[in-house]
Design a protein around this motif. Structure first.
Motif, PDB file in Angstrom:
ATOM      1  N   ASP A 286       0.833  -1.202   0.000  1.00 39.28           N
ATOM      2  CA  ASP A 286       0.000   0.000   0.000  1.00 39.28           C
ATOM      3  C   ASP A 286       0.868   1.253   0.000  1.00 39.28           C
ATOM      4  O   ASP A 286       0.547   2.247  -0.661  1.00 39.28           O
ATOM      5  N   LYS A 287       1.966   1.198   0.737  1.00 36.26           N
ATOM      6  CA  LYS A 287       2.867   2.355   0.807  1.00 36.26           C
ATOM      7  C   LYS A 287       3.438   2.670  -0.571  1.00 36.26           C
ATOM      8  O   LYS A 287       3.511   3.843  -0.970  1.00 36.26           O
TER       9      LYS A 287
ATOM     10  N   ARG B 100       0.752   4.064  -2.826  1.00 42.78           N
ATOM     11  CA  ARG B 100       0.407   5.424  -2.426  1.00 42.78           C
ATOM     12  C   ARG B 100       1.317   6.450  -3.113  1.00 42.78           C
ATOM     13  O   ARG B 100       0.875   7.543  -3.462  1.00 42.78           O
ATOM     14  N   THR B 101       2.569   6.075  -3.330  1.00 51.09           N
ATOM     15  CA  THR B 101       3.506   7.024  -3.939  1.00 51.09           C
ATOM     16  C   THR B 101       3.107   7.391  -5.370  1.00 51.09           C
ATOM     17  O   THR B 101       3.442   8.476  -5.852  1.00 51.09           O
TER      18      THR B 101
ATOM     19  N   PHE C 199       0.145   7.981  -6.316  1.00 45.25           N
ATOM     20  CA  PHE C 199      -1.041   8.850  -6.305  1.00 45.25           C
ATOM     21  C   PHE C 199      -0.874  10.077  -5.418  1.00 45.25           C
ATOM     22  O   PHE C 199      -1.841  10.796  -5.179  1.00 45.25           O
ATOM     23  N   GLU C 200       0.337  10.303  -4.937  1.00 42.76           N
ATOM     24  CA  GLU C 200       0.596  11.493  -4.123  1.00 42.76           C
ATOM     25  C   GLU C 200       0.904  12.683  -5.029  1.00 42.76           C
ATOM     26  O   GLU C 200       1.957  13.303  -4.968  1.00 42.76           O
TER      27      GLU C 200
ATOM     28  N   ILE D  77      -6.847   0.083  -0.582  1.00 42.92           N
ATOM     29  CA  ILE D  77      -6.285   1.408  -0.853  1.00 42.92           C
ATOM     30  C   ILE D  77      -7.104   2.179  -1.887  1.00 42.92           C
ATOM     31  O   ILE D  77      -6.990   3.408  -2.007  1.00 42.92           O
TER      32      ILE D  77
ATOM     33  N   GLU E  94      -8.801   5.318  -0.656  1.00 40.85           N
ATOM     34  CA  GLU E  94      -8.032   6.565  -0.618  1.00 40.85           C
ATOM     35  C   GLU E  94      -8.004   7.212  -2.004  1.00 40.85           C
ATOM     36  O   GLU E  94      -8.141   8.428  -2.138  1.00 40.85           O
ATOM     37  N   ILE E  95      -7.845   6.386  -3.019  1.00 40.42           N
ATOM     38  CA  ILE E  95      -7.758   6.900  -4.392  1.00 40.42           C
ATOM     39  C   ILE E  95      -9.076   7.553  -4.806  1.00 40.42           C
ATOM     40  O   ILE E  95      -9.091   8.569  -5.517  1.00 40.42           O
TER      41      ILE E  95
ATOM     42  N   LYS F 185      -9.600  11.342  -4.487  1.00 40.97           N
ATOM     43  CA  LYS F 185      -8.828  12.257  -5.316  1.00 40.97           C
ATOM     44  C   LYS F 185      -9.678  12.839  -6.454  1.00 40.97           C
ATOM     45  O   LYS F 185     -10.754  12.350  -6.753  1.00 40.97           O
TER      46      LYS F 185
END
Length: 235
Positions: A70-71, A74-75, A77-78, A94, A97-98, A101
């Motif tokens: 997940d980490k 996440r990168t 989509f940051e 995850i 979280e997306i 956005k």
């Protein structure tokens, strides 16, 4: 004409199909992003371990499997880049979280959509229930996530964003063959990379996807992703 970054994972063939479709559909550059440098990829595609600095859109989910934590995901989509999200990523928590956005497109087939509905706590239903109530569940999803553009695959493709709905009635069972969805992701990604908004990119790519089948001269059962890609230049 933009730079599409396609996230590559366990089944790298899926990302290669998406990448080739995007390149053929007008993306100026296409990079496959992977944890390790890939070998034997088409020379027209680039390969890197992280998002290129000039990335203009992202395509993620096709064949990634469990390659990324997940980490790591996440990168990708940051940032504020538009993204097409498909396949394996639609089953992962995850995705919640997306979905928060801006400029996100989801392209699930029915089985992926019921997984998404369960993760988002909208509904826990069977594929059969979904297929009998496709508009109902697209509407419920779009009410909860009005900023997301949804494309539900099927013979009648439903595209939804907020309170707007479009139907592509030109779908066919020929597009159920493995890899066809990866071509669609590449088509959408190419238009995002070129600056189309999420709704226009989804509508135009979906129409082009079905037009490729209509233009194919062989039997439906013989259609392959390569045939679709080869036909892009004749649209």
């Amino acid at each position: 004409f933009g730079h599409l970054a396609v996230i590559s994972g366990e089944k790298s063939g899926a990302s290669i199909i998406s990448g080739l479709a995007a390149l053929k559909f007008g993306s100026g550059l296409v990079s496959l992003v992977s944890t390790a440098l890939l070998t034997n990829i088409p020379y027209t595609l680039m390969n890197t371990k992280k998002l290129p600095h000039n990335t203009s859109a992202i395509a993620c989910g096709m064949g990634i499997g469990d390659t990324y934590s997940d980490k790591e995901l996440r990168t990708f989509f940051e940032n504020s880049l538009p993204a097409i999200v498909d396949a394996d990523l639609l089953h992962k928590p995850i995705i919640l979280e997306i979905l928060e956005k801006e400029n996100i497109i989801l392209t699930p087939h029915p089985k992926e959509f019921i997984s998404l509905l369960k993760l988002t706590k909208i509904a826990d239903i069977s594929v059969e229930t979904l297929q009998n109530n496709r508009f109902k569940y697209c509407e419920e999803f779009s009410k909860k996530y009005p900023k997301v553009t949804l494309l539900l695959k099927g013979s009648n493709v439903i595209i939804a964003q907020n309170d707007r709905y479009f139907i592509n009635a030109h779908g066919t069972s020929a597009l159920a063959k493995g890899g066809s969805g990866d071509v669609l992701s590449g088509l959408i990604g190419a238009l995002l990379a070129q600056g189309y908004n999420t709704l226009d990119a989804t509508i135009n790519a979906s129409l082009s996807h079905t037009k490729l089948v209509q233009n194919y001269k062989g039997a439906d059962f013989s259609l392959t992703p390569e045939d679709l890609i080869n036909g892009i230049g004749k649209l």
